[in-house]
Design a protein around this motif. Sequence first.
Motif, PDB file in Angstrom:
ATOM      1  N   ILE A  27       9.711  11.011   0.489  1.00  0.00           N
ATOM      2  CA  ILE A  27       9.163  12.373   0.467  1.00  0.00           C
ATOM      3  C   ILE A  27       9.967  13.265  -0.474  1.00  0.00           C
ATOM      4  O   ILE A  27       9.408  14.060  -1.240  1.00  0.00           O
ATOM      5  CB  ILE A  27       9.149  12.961   1.892  1.00  0.00           C
ATOM      6  CG1 ILE A  27       8.074  12.270   2.737  1.00  0.00           C
ATOM      7  CG2 ILE A  27       8.914  14.469   1.866  1.00  0.00           C
ATOM      8  CD1 ILE A  27       8.064  12.707   4.188  1.00  0.00           C
ATOM      9  N   SER A  28      11.280  13.128  -0.431  1.00  0.00           N
ATOM     10  CA  SER A  28      12.129  13.951  -1.294  1.00  0.00           C
ATOM     11  C   SER A  28      11.860  13.668  -2.764  1.00  0.00           C
ATOM     12  O   SER A  28      11.847  14.582  -3.596  1.00  0.00           O
ATOM     13  CB  SER A  28      13.605  13.700  -0.971  1.00  0.00           C
ATOM     14  OG  SER A  28      13.890  14.008   0.378  1.00  0.00           O
ATOM     15  N   LEU A  29      11.635  12.391  -3.076  1.00  0.00           N
ATOM     16  CA  LEU A  29      11.437  11.989  -4.466  1.00  0.00           C
ATOM     17  C   LEU A  29      10.038  12.313  -4.974  1.00  0.00           C
ATOM     18  O   LEU A  29       9.877  12.742  -6.124  1.00  0.00           O
ATOM     19  CB  LEU A  29      11.707  10.491  -4.607  1.00  0.00           C
ATOM     20  CG  LEU A  29      11.542   9.891  -6.005  1.00  0.00           C
ATOM     21  CD1 LEU A  29      12.536  10.509  -6.974  1.00  0.00           C
ATOM     22  CD2 LEU A  29      11.716   8.373  -5.964  1.00  0.00           C
ATOM     23  N   THR A  30       9.030  12.139  -4.137  1.00  0.00           N
ATOM     24  CA  THR A  30       7.646  12.254  -4.602  1.00  0.00           C
ATOM     25  C   THR A  30       6.976  13.577  -4.249  1.00  0.00           C
ATOM     26  O   THR A  30       5.908  13.882  -4.794  1.00  0.00           O
ATOM     27  CB  THR A  30       6.798  11.107  -4.021  1.00  0.00           C
ATOM     28  OG1 THR A  30       6.797  11.199  -2.584  1.00  0.00           O
ATOM     29  CG2 THR A  30       7.362   9.760  -4.432  1.00  0.00           C
ATOM     30  N   VAL A  31       7.576  14.358  -3.345  1.00  0.00           N
ATOM     31  CA  VAL A  31       6.961  15.631  -2.947  1.00  0.00           C
ATOM     32  C   VAL A  31       7.873  16.811  -3.263  1.00  0.00           C
ATOM     33  O   VAL A  31       7.497  17.715  -4.018  1.00  0.00           O
ATOM     34  CB  VAL A  31       6.600  15.633  -1.443  1.00  0.00           C
ATOM     35  CG1 VAL A  31       5.945  16.964  -1.060  1.00  0.00           C
ATOM     36  CG2 VAL A  31       5.666  14.479  -1.117  1.00  0.00           C
ATOM     37  N   PHE A  32       9.078  16.816  -2.703  1.00  0.00           N
ATOM     38  CA  PHE A  32       9.969  17.960  -2.899  1.00  0.00           C
ATOM     39  C   PHE A  32      10.309  18.169  -4.374  1.00  0.00           C
ATOM     40  O   PHE A  32      10.121  19.260  -4.923  1.00  0.00           O
ATOM     41  CB  PHE A  32      11.259  17.774  -2.095  1.00  0.00           C
ATOM     42  CG  PHE A  32      11.080  17.894  -0.612  1.00  0.00           C
ATOM     43  CD1 PHE A  32      10.047  18.643  -0.079  1.00  0.00           C
ATOM     44  CD2 PHE A  32      11.942  17.251   0.264  1.00  0.00           C
ATOM     45  CE1 PHE A  32       9.868  18.758   1.296  1.00  0.00           C
ATOM     46  CE2 PHE A  32      11.780  17.358   1.635  1.00  0.00           C
ATOM     47  CZ  PHE A  32      10.747  18.101   2.152  1.00  0.00           C
ATOM     48  N   LEU A  33      10.829  17.129  -5.007  1.00  0.00           N
ATOM     49  CA  LEU A  33      11.329  17.271  -6.376  1.00  0.00           C
ATOM     50  C   LEU A  33      10.243  17.674  -7.376  1.00  0.00           C
ATOM     51  O   LEU A  33      10.407  18.676  -8.086  1.00  0.00           O
ATOM     52  CB  LEU A  33      12.023  15.984  -6.811  1.00  0.00           C
ATOM     53  CG  LEU A  33      12.627  15.990  -8.220  1.00  0.00           C
ATOM     54  CD1 LEU A  33      13.633  17.119  -8.370  1.00  0.00           C
ATOM     55  CD2 LEU A  33      13.291  14.647  -8.524  1.00  0.00           C
ATOM     56  N   PRO A  34       9.117  16.958  -7.478  1.00  0.00           N
ATOM     57  CA  PRO A  34       8.130  17.345  -8.499  1.00  0.00           C
ATOM     58  C   PRO A  34       7.482  18.698  -8.243  1.00  0.00           C
ATOM     59  O   PRO A  34       7.222  19.449  -9.186  1.00  0.00           O
ATOM     60  CB  PRO A  34       7.104  16.202  -8.442  1.00  0.00           C
ATOM     61  CG  PRO A  34       7.277  15.581  -7.101  1.00  0.00           C
ATOM     62  CD  PRO A  34       8.718  15.729  -6.764  1.00  0.00           C
ATOM     63  N   ASN A  35       7.234  19.028  -6.981  1.00  0.00           N
ATOM     64  CA  ASN A  35       6.579  20.307  -6.694  1.00  0.00           C
ATOM     65  C   ASN A  35       7.515  21.491  -6.904  1.00  0.00           C
ATOM     66  O   ASN A  35       7.101  22.534  -7.422  1.00  0.00           O
ATOM     67  CB  ASN A  35       6.042  20.309  -5.261  1.00  0.00           C
ATOM     68  CG  ASN A  35       4.760  19.512  -5.119  1.00  0.00           C
ATOM     69  OD1 ASN A  35       3.720  19.853  -5.683  1.00  0.00           O
ATOM     70  ND2 ASN A  35       4.826  18.419  -4.378  1.00  0.00           N
ATOM     71  N   LEU A  36       8.770  21.344  -6.513  1.00  0.00           N
ATOM     72  CA  LEU A  36       9.729  22.421  -6.766  1.00  0.00           C
ATOM     73  C   LEU A  36       9.959  22.601  -8.262  1.00  0.00           C
ATOM     74  O   LEU A  36      10.140  23.724  -8.742  1.00  0.00           O
ATOM     75  CB  LEU A  36      11.051  22.124  -6.055  1.00  0.00           C
ATOM     76  CG  LEU A  36      11.037  22.281  -4.534  1.00  0.00           C
ATOM     77  CD1 LEU A  36      12.328  21.743  -3.923  1.00  0.00           C
ATOM     78  CD2 LEU A  36      10.847  23.746  -4.139  1.00  0.00           C
ATOM     79  N   ASP A  37       9.944  21.504  -8.999  1.00  0.00           N
ATOM     80  CA  ASP A  37      10.120  21.606 -10.446  1.00  0.00           C
ATOM     81  C   ASP A  37       8.907  22.270 -11.090  1.00  0.00           C
ATOM     82  O   ASP A  37       9.048  23.032 -12.054  1.00  0.00           O
ATOM     83  CB  ASP A  37      10.338  20.215 -11.039  1.00  0.00           C
ATOM     84  CG  ASP A  37      10.989  20.279 -12.411  1.00  0.00           C
ATOM     85  OD1 ASP A  37      12.044  20.932 -12.532  1.00  0.00           O
ATOM     86  OD2 ASP A  37      10.446  19.685 -13.358  1.00  0.00           O
ATOM     87  N   ARG A  38       7.730  22.010 -10.558  1.00  0.00           N
ATOM     88  CA  ARG A  38       6.527  22.653 -11.084  1.00  0.00           C
ATOM     89  C   ARG A  38       6.594  24.167 -10.872  1.00  0.00           C
ATOM     90  O   ARG A  38       6.252  24.950 -11.762  1.00  0.00           O
ATOM     91  CB  ARG A  38       5.283  22.074 -10.411  1.00  0.00           C
ATOM     92  CG  ARG A  38       3.972  22.649 -10.950  1.00  0.00           C
ATOM     93  CD  ARG A  38       2.767  22.016 -10.293  1.00  0.00           C
ATOM     94  NE  ARG A  38       2.674  20.600 -10.629  1.00  0.00           N
ATOM     95  CZ  ARG A  38       2.823  19.611  -9.760  1.00  0.00           C
ATOM     96  NH1 ARG A  38       3.084  19.883  -8.488  1.00  0.00           N
ATOM     97  NH2 ARG A  38       2.724  18.355 -10.145  1.00  0.00           N
TER      98      ARG A  38
END
Length: 341
Positions: A27-38
Amino acid sequence: MANQQPVVCTSLHLPPDLRPFLRIHEISLTVFLPNLDRLRLSLETSRNIDPEAAEIFDDTRKILREELEKVFKVLDLAQQLAEQYSKILEALSEGKPTQRPLYYVNLGAYAGRQCSEKAMKAMSVFRRELESAVSRVTATLNTKYKKGSKTMLTSTENTKSVSEILSAIDDCYELLQQCHNQFAQLATQTQDESSIDSNPPSEEETRVMRAKWQTFFDSIRGVWVHGFKIADEIQYPSLDNFQDISERRKLGHNIRSWRTFFQLRDKRSLVRSTNILRAPAAPDYSSHKSGMRVTNAVNHPEGLQSSNITEISGAIPSNGPSPKTPLRKRLLLFLTPMFIV
């Protein structure tokens, strides 16, 4: 071929279920990181218009990194627990007592339970900080745009990103609850330090448990390290991308060379010098270069320290440090204070 009968555990213990631990990392790799970066990239486009909005999210990403690190500490303790349990199996294979390694397994399980509780609180902070940041950023941007128009955070794509992050936070909270329960169960099962020695397991049970704990260890080993890197990436995006020099300078990660330090030192117009040994009655400045003059020399009574501020005129080279002074001597002058004797 006859079906193998399942091995009954009489004194040894099964490892925790891997799925909640690995799912947290996923979840951290595929949800938190890309969405926060967006969201970060969306706010970067408005930094020139309203830097306050981007700065709010910068501060929030720092907090999110800190809270996510608390979550991955749970995975670290799970790995340590597997390492401790392997010592029980090693003691059994060598015919040694298991009380001491079982004691440390109990401590590890108890620590994992407590750490899971802290991680669950961290997820609550994660949600609260993100919701607060979105609210404050939206309010700030609304003052710069016409009423009713879409801002960076109210676009369809970014609204979806925020929704996915909040949903993933709830999922992580439930997964951490599962981790907590497994640690708590193992802590209860290992309270009696003599339980294994008083009821030795069979060779088959030992073999099966060794394989299961080895699988658990191999699957979770180092995952927490990668998790910390994910957390760092949330606050410091593309930190390892050394092609982006502007980003490195913005984050303050550029490293100055010794030559730069020397140039900065030469360009200082004032050099403070403190005599901590003694206060001379009449300092002799004849040994100094003609370009140096005392602008604020104060003579104190005997026994008190004197502080002189000297101005070095004509000592600033046009292109870097003077080639007449050896590098080794310049390094010594830079690292040690100047004393007037």
